[in-house]
Design an enzyme around this catalytic site. Sequence first.
Site, PDB file in Angstrom:
ATOM      1  N   HIS A  91      -5.584   2.681  -5.607  1.00  0.00           N
ATOM      2  CA  HIS A  91      -4.736   3.679  -4.955  1.00  0.00           C
ATOM      3  C   HIS A  91      -5.575   4.634  -4.099  1.00  0.00           C
ATOM      4  CE1 HIS A  91      -0.699   5.994  -5.345  1.00  0.00           C
ATOM      5  NE2 HIS A  91      -1.189   6.088  -4.136  1.00  0.00           N
ATOM      6  N   THR A 122       0.820  -1.196   0.000  1.00  0.00           N
ATOM      7  CA  THR A 122       0.000   0.000   0.000  1.00  0.00           C
ATOM      8  C   THR A 122       0.861   1.255   0.000  1.00  0.00           C
ATOM      9  OG1 THR A 122      -0.150  -0.008   2.414  1.00  0.00           O
ATOM     10  CG2 THR A 122      -1.917  -1.120   1.206  1.00  0.00           C
ATOM     11  N   GLU A 131      -0.032   3.851 -13.206  1.00  0.00           N
ATOM     12  CA  GLU A 131      -1.412   4.158 -12.838  1.00  0.00           C
ATOM     13  C   GLU A 131      -1.953   5.219 -13.776  1.00  0.00           C
ATOM     14  OE1 GLU A 131      -1.291   5.181  -8.672  1.00  0.00           O
ATOM     15  OE2 GLU A 131      -1.097   3.085  -8.091  1.00  0.00           O
ATOM     16  N   ALA A 162      -6.868   3.151  -0.746  1.00  0.00           N
ATOM     17  CA  ALA A 162      -7.177   2.423   0.473  1.00  0.00           C
ATOM     18  C   ALA A 162      -7.128   3.309   1.711  1.00  0.00           C
ATOM     19  CB  ALA A 162      -6.236   1.229   0.642  1.00  0.00           C
TER      20      ALA A 162
END
Length: 140
Positions: A93, A43, A74, A95
């Site tokens: 992207h 993460t 991304e 969390a």
Amino acid sequence: ELDELLRSSDIVTVHVFLAPESRNLIGRREIGLMKRGAVLINTCRGGVVDEAALYDALKSKQLFGAGIDVFAREPVAKDEPLLTLDNVLLTPHMAAHNRDTLAVKARACYTNFERVVRGEAPLNVVRPYTEIIPPAGKRL
């Protein structure tokens, strides 16, 4: 040591900044050190985990699963191989974007604003603005 942590952990979660020293910090060798059936969670930043090596370990069931909130590229391409696996939990992207973390971030921002107004340095500076904004007449 990282190698011992990887060998002995059932779940490995990665929390580092992306820098030249941390790019592919978790690569094929490191994933190979992990316990068969372990879980890897990233993460922090895309690029810290070698996604091709992770895909191979998940596909072969060397790793039980993975949780991924960040990718090297991304937004994630529709043909990203990790999207085809059923032993991966993927989030876009975001969390950390929930009510509680947003409140903490807002308080930290306000605290830093107060510190700067008092002439104090802000907390948790990653790159001071003097490194980002060059002096007059200089180029980055």
